[in-house]
Design a protein around this motif. Structure first.
Motif, PDB file in Angstrom:
ATOM      1  N   PRO A  24     -11.766   5.399 -35.591  1.00 19.27           N
ATOM      2  CA  PRO A  24     -11.979   3.958 -35.486  1.00 19.27           C
ATOM      3  C   PRO A  24     -12.134   3.262 -36.828  1.00 19.27           C
ATOM      4  N   ALA A  25     -12.344   4.024 -37.893  1.00 13.71           N
ATOM      5  CA  ALA A  25     -12.520   3.413 -39.211  1.00 13.71           C
ATOM      6  C   ALA A  25     -11.199   2.914 -39.779  1.00 13.71           C
ATOM      7  N   LYS A  26     -10.074   3.484 -39.359  1.00  9.43           N
ATOM      8  CA  LYS A  26      -8.788   3.093 -39.971  1.00  9.43           C
ATOM      9  C   LYS A  26      -8.192   1.797 -39.424  1.00  9.43           C
ATOM     10  N   PRO A  27      -8.075   1.537 -38.118  1.00  7.26           N
ATOM     11  CA  PRO A  27      -8.112   2.487 -36.991  1.00  7.26           C
ATOM     12  C   PRO A  27      -6.757   3.163 -36.833  1.00  7.26           C
ATOM     13  N   ALA A  28      -6.772   4.393 -36.291  1.00  9.71           N
ATOM     14  CA  ALA A  28      -5.519   5.128 -36.102  1.00  9.71           C
ATOM     15  C   ALA A  28      -5.717   6.229 -35.080  1.00  9.71           C
ATOM     16  N   LYS A  29      -4.662   6.509 -34.311  1.00 10.82           N
ATOM     17  CA  LYS A  29      -4.683   7.657 -33.406  1.00 10.82           C
ATOM     18  C   LYS A  29      -4.293   8.887 -34.215  1.00 10.82           C
ATOM     19  N   LEU A  30      -5.158   9.899 -34.186  1.00 15.60           N
ATOM     20  CA  LEU A  30      -4.925  11.101 -34.975  1.00 15.60           C
ATOM     21  C   LEU A  30      -4.179  12.176 -34.195  1.00 15.60           C
ATOM     22  N   ALA A  31      -4.379  12.187 -32.873  1.00 12.99           N
ATOM     23  CA  ALA A  31      -3.744  13.246 -32.076  1.00 12.99           C
ATOM     24  C   ALA A  31      -3.703  12.840 -30.618  1.00 12.99           C
ATOM     25  N   ASP A  32      -2.700  13.376 -29.920  1.00 13.76           N
ATOM     26  CA  ASP A  32      -2.602  13.296 -28.472  1.00 13.76           C
ATOM     27  C   ASP A  32      -2.607  14.722 -27.937  1.00 13.76           C
ATOM     28  N   ILE A  33      -3.465  14.983 -26.956  1.00 13.23           N
ATOM     29  CA  ILE A  33      -3.566  16.318 -26.380  1.00 13.23           C
ATOM     30  C   ILE A  33      -3.093  16.254 -24.934  1.00 13.23           C
ATOM     31  N   PRO A  34      -1.921  16.806 -24.612  1.00 13.97           N
ATOM     32  CA  PRO A  34      -1.421  16.741 -23.229  1.00 13.97           C
ATOM     33  C   PRO A  34      -2.237  17.630 -22.308  1.00 13.97           C
ATOM     34  N   LEU A  35      -2.418  17.155 -21.071  1.00 15.11           N
ATOM     35  CA  LEU A  35      -3.143  17.888 -20.050  1.00 15.11           C
ATOM     36  C   LEU A  35      -2.304  17.902 -18.766  1.00 15.11           C
ATOM     37  N   PRO A  36      -2.561  18.845 -17.854  1.00 11.49           N
ATOM     38  CA  PRO A  36      -1.748  18.934 -16.630  1.00 11.49           C
ATOM     39  C   PRO A  36      -2.189  17.982 -15.516  1.00 11.49           C
ATOM     40  N   GLY A  37      -2.938  16.960 -15.861  1.00 12.35           N
ATOM     41  CA  GLY A  37      -3.390  15.980 -14.887  1.00 12.35           C
ATOM     42  C   GLY A  37      -4.386  15.049 -15.537  1.00 12.35           C
TER      43      GLY A  37
END
Length: 202
Positions: A24-37
């Motif tokens: 949130p300091a940048k702000p920026a998304k650092l990663a997306d973690i896929p899940l099966p639902g």
């Protein structure tokens, strides 16, 4: 949504199946973690550097590595469905999950995913908390009940089965205040919505 206290990063569950790690300091998304639902309750374990996630649509609990933002293990919950609430017992390395079908409280070993203890609990569970000081587990259920268990060498022992109000399933335990807060919705016959406050005893 959870905050990683080590760096201030925010972990958000969203959509049809993903966690996002945001700075949130940048702000920026650092990663997306896929899940099966779609992810329901999830918790960050600082002792293991993992995120443990309930994914009821897949009938799984997912362990994710915080550093690499990659899934490490998928624990199938055979015979247990609708795992919505989740909490952690860091001292004993246990993942505490509550299922709605059947209504069951289960403790999983953080490292292996094996069930180390389980017991029946109230129906339509929505929140679970671990009282580290007393080593107790509190479950709030839409069936109109609060369920309290003592965790000890012999397993899980029920301490209290408290009648509340039908649909009152959202709760928050605040260790710093030693109080559990339960949200009670407005009734069909004109009763007002309220917050009920419970103090553990002793």
């Amino acid at each position: 949504m959870r905050v990683d206290p080590r760096n201030g990063h925010v972990v958000v569950g969203y959509g049809n199946g993903a966690l996002a790690i945001v700075d949130p300091a940048k702000p920026a998304k650092l990663a997306d973690i896929p899940l099966p639902g779609h992810p329901e309750s999830f918790r960050l374990s600082l002792s293991t550097g993992r995120i443990f996630v309930n994914v009821p649509d897949a009938r799984q609990i997912i362990a994710v590595d915080l550093s690499s933002a990659k899934p490490l293990a998928n624990w199938k919950t055979e015979g247990l469905r609708a795992n919505f609430p989740l909490f952690l017992d860091e001292a004993e390395h246990a993942v505490i999950a509550v299922f709605r079908s059947p209504a069951r409280l289960a403790l999983f070993d953080m490292n292996t995913g094996a069930i180390v203890a389980s017991t029946n609990t109230c129906g339509d569970a929505d929140d679970v908390f671990f009282d580290e000081k007393r080593r107790r587990i509190y479950v709030s259920c839409g069936a109109g009940l609060l369920d309290a268990f003592q965790r000890g060498p012999s397993g899980l022992n029920r301490l209290a089965y408290i009648t509340t109000s039908t649909g009152a399933r959202t709760s928050l335990f605040v260790p710093e205040l030693d109080r559990l807060y339960l949200a009670v919705r407005a009734g069909l016959f004109g009763s007002s919505a309220s917050i009920q406050v419970y103090r553990p005893n002793p």
